[in-house]
Design an enzyme around this catalytic site. Sequence first.
Site, PDB file in Angstrom:
ATOM      1  N   GLU A  28       7.181 -14.023  47.852  1.00  9.36           N
ATOM      2  CA  GLU A  28       7.730 -12.693  48.131  1.00  9.36           C
ATOM      3  C   GLU A  28       7.860 -12.509  49.640  1.00  9.36           C
ATOM      4  OE1 GLU A  28       5.587  -9.507  46.240  1.00  9.36           O
ATOM      5  OE2 GLU A  28       6.853  -7.955  47.127  1.00  9.36           O
ATOM      6  N   ASN A  73       7.238  -6.109  44.816  1.00  7.81           N
ATOM      7  CA  ASN A  73       7.595  -4.755  45.224  1.00  7.81           C
ATOM      8  C   ASN A  73       8.746  -4.760  46.237  1.00  7.81           C
ATOM      9  OD1 ASN A  73       5.490  -3.933  43.603  1.00  7.81           O
ATOM     10  ND2 ASN A  73       4.031  -3.679  45.279  1.00  7.81           N
ATOM     11  N   ASN A 173      11.246  -5.267  39.101  1.00 11.36           N
ATOM     12  CA  ASN A 173       9.826  -5.585  39.215  1.00 11.36           C
ATOM     13  C   ASN A 173       8.988  -4.335  39.013  1.00 11.36           C
ATOM     14  OD1 ASN A 173       7.477  -7.310  40.250  1.00 11.36           O
ATOM     15  ND2 ASN A 173       7.423  -5.576  41.676  1.00 11.36           N
ATOM     16  N   GLU A 174       8.023  -4.400  38.129  1.00 12.49           N
ATOM     17  CA  GLU A 174       7.030  -3.326  37.926  1.00 12.49           C
ATOM     18  C   GLU A 174       7.658  -1.938  38.034  1.00 12.49           C
ATOM     19  OE1 GLU A 174       3.595  -4.102  40.444  1.00 12.49           O
ATOM     20  OE2 GLU A 174       3.040  -5.811  39.206  1.00 12.49           O
ATOM     21  N   TYR A 245      -3.981  -9.016  37.378  1.00  9.67           N
ATOM     22  CA  TYR A 245      -4.841  -9.558  38.440  1.00  9.67           C
ATOM     23  C   TYR A 245      -6.284  -9.184  38.121  1.00  9.67           C
ATOM     24  CZ  TYR A 245      -0.549 -10.020  41.238  1.00  9.67           C
ATOM     25  OH  TYR A 245       0.697 -10.358  41.707  1.00  9.67           O
ATOM     26  N   GLU A 292       3.228 -12.693  37.087  1.00  8.86           N
ATOM     27  CA  GLU A 292       2.247 -12.487  38.168  1.00  8.86           C
ATOM     28  C   GLU A 292       0.856 -12.574  37.551  1.00  8.86           C
ATOM     29  OE1 GLU A 292       2.702  -9.252  40.969  1.00  8.86           O
ATOM     30  OE2 GLU A 292       4.893  -9.313  40.755  1.00  8.86           O
ATOM     31  N   GLN A 346       0.479 -15.597  44.721  1.00  7.76           N
ATOM     32  CA  GLN A 346       1.750 -16.137  45.155  1.00  7.76           C
ATOM     33  C   GLN A 346       1.529 -17.560  45.648  1.00  7.76           C
ATOM     34  OE1 GLN A 346       3.901 -13.309  47.620  1.00  7.76           O
ATOM     35  NE2 GLN A 346       3.579 -11.651  46.153  1.00  7.76           N
TER      36      GLN A 346
END
Length: 496
Positions: A28, A73, A173-174, A245, A292, A346
């Site tokens: 990212e 993000n 994304n999200e 996570y 992720e 990442q």
Amino acid sequence: MKDPVRIHVEKDFEIGKVDERIFSSFAEHLGRCIYTGLYEPTHPLADEDGFRTDVLDLVRELGVSHIRYPGGNFLSGYDWRDGIGPKDQRPRRLDLAWKTIEPNQFGIDEFYDWCRKAGTKIMGGVNMGTGSPRDAAQLVEYCNFPGGTALSDLRRANGHKDPMDIRLWCIGNEMDGDWQICHLDAIDYGKKALEAAKMMKWTDDTIECVVCGSATATMPTFPEWDRQVLELTYENVDYLSMHRYYENEGNDTDFLASFKDMDSFISTLTATADYVKAYKRSKKTMYFSFDEWNVWYQHNQKPHPWMEAPELIEDRYSLLDALTFSGLGMTLINHADRIRIACLAQIVNVIAPILTERGGRVIRQTTYYPFKYLSLYSKGTALRPVVRTPKLETRYGDAEAVYTSAVYDEEGGFVTLFCLNIGKEEQLLDLDLNSFGRLKMVERIELSGDDLSAVNTFDQPDAVAPKQLPVDGKTDARFEAKIPGLSWNVLRFKVQ
Ligand code: AHR
């Protein structure tokens, strides 16, 4: 004497083929992932494109299938056009997602060249925050259309005569998170994602699309978001995304048992997707992109001034983190029937297995090793082992003290067991591999140590590294192996 842990692996107890894309990662525009991670033209080891060759070497060794790019993000405020064309004409912009200055010296063309050198493929992303379905389809056109249109000819003029052939695309994304630039509710996102997917697939009918699932299991809208989004997009998309996570909140056993929570997260979303399948009377099964996953100490984040490439979320991983991480990776294998893609978030510097110094050295973090061996030795079919193991009480309920995954590589004739011992006690494993005939143990790897808080540093880069253990070379169908408390183990057999 206590009972051994009995592990029975049966050739026919198939979970599913392990998709090589389960061992993918993520890059990212965040902190130092791109700038001073992948790309640092002034570094002594930079190549003619400005890519760090020391980083490229470690990425190649890690065995990464695809890399998701450019966010995260960041994606929701990014105009892909800012990152193409002559570098001296690209705009410097504010990135509102991470509050940094984006110099746009690296974009889709540079990432494509980097991936070719790294031996990976691109998992692209289109902006569903400030971006429109039209922007999304035009990015697909820029990347994949052979030529003869303004955008495809622009790519050719920018140095890529041949199409990039990017087959996998994340639609946003999200988008369920209020931290997301131009966050949407499930209905608005579902409608927008549907139109984007249609236009993208009309532009290139070979591509597959991933629609945003819940940002994490603790979202108040989980799993309702997933149901609503799937109801709107089911027949037009190929995968639902999952993100998760974990961090140590003070109890090591709970932390080590994170695989249990990940397992139930996957099961919940599998049930949700299957509900939608039934409701829509569809013949199609929805698969998942766990794009992720990692250990991430989210509570350590600090504010910073506006600048380019600040040090952001550069977690240093301990042996304990690596053990927990290995359980998460194994859970992906244990759900190989539904998970087709997964991205370790990442790849460099940002919560990453590879850490660089600006202008200086590079190291493998502790988490590098479980990823490397899971990726290397999970080619083939995931099998469901029958395991008789003590259980430990954790916040996620009773967890297996010895958590196991098994992969059968029919082509190469290898059976590989991954065993994570989250208990403090040594365990004797009694392995029954009768259904494979006679085998020889060919490799044993152990990740363990006296100090669970040990980390790799630039001065001590190998403080935590796996050991290769001797193997006795006997041919049999039944084996015993002792594994230490708090250890991750790889046991590899060759069918004779
Ligand atoms: O990987 C770091 C961030 O975590 C990503 O940008 C976002 O998608 C997630 O919340």
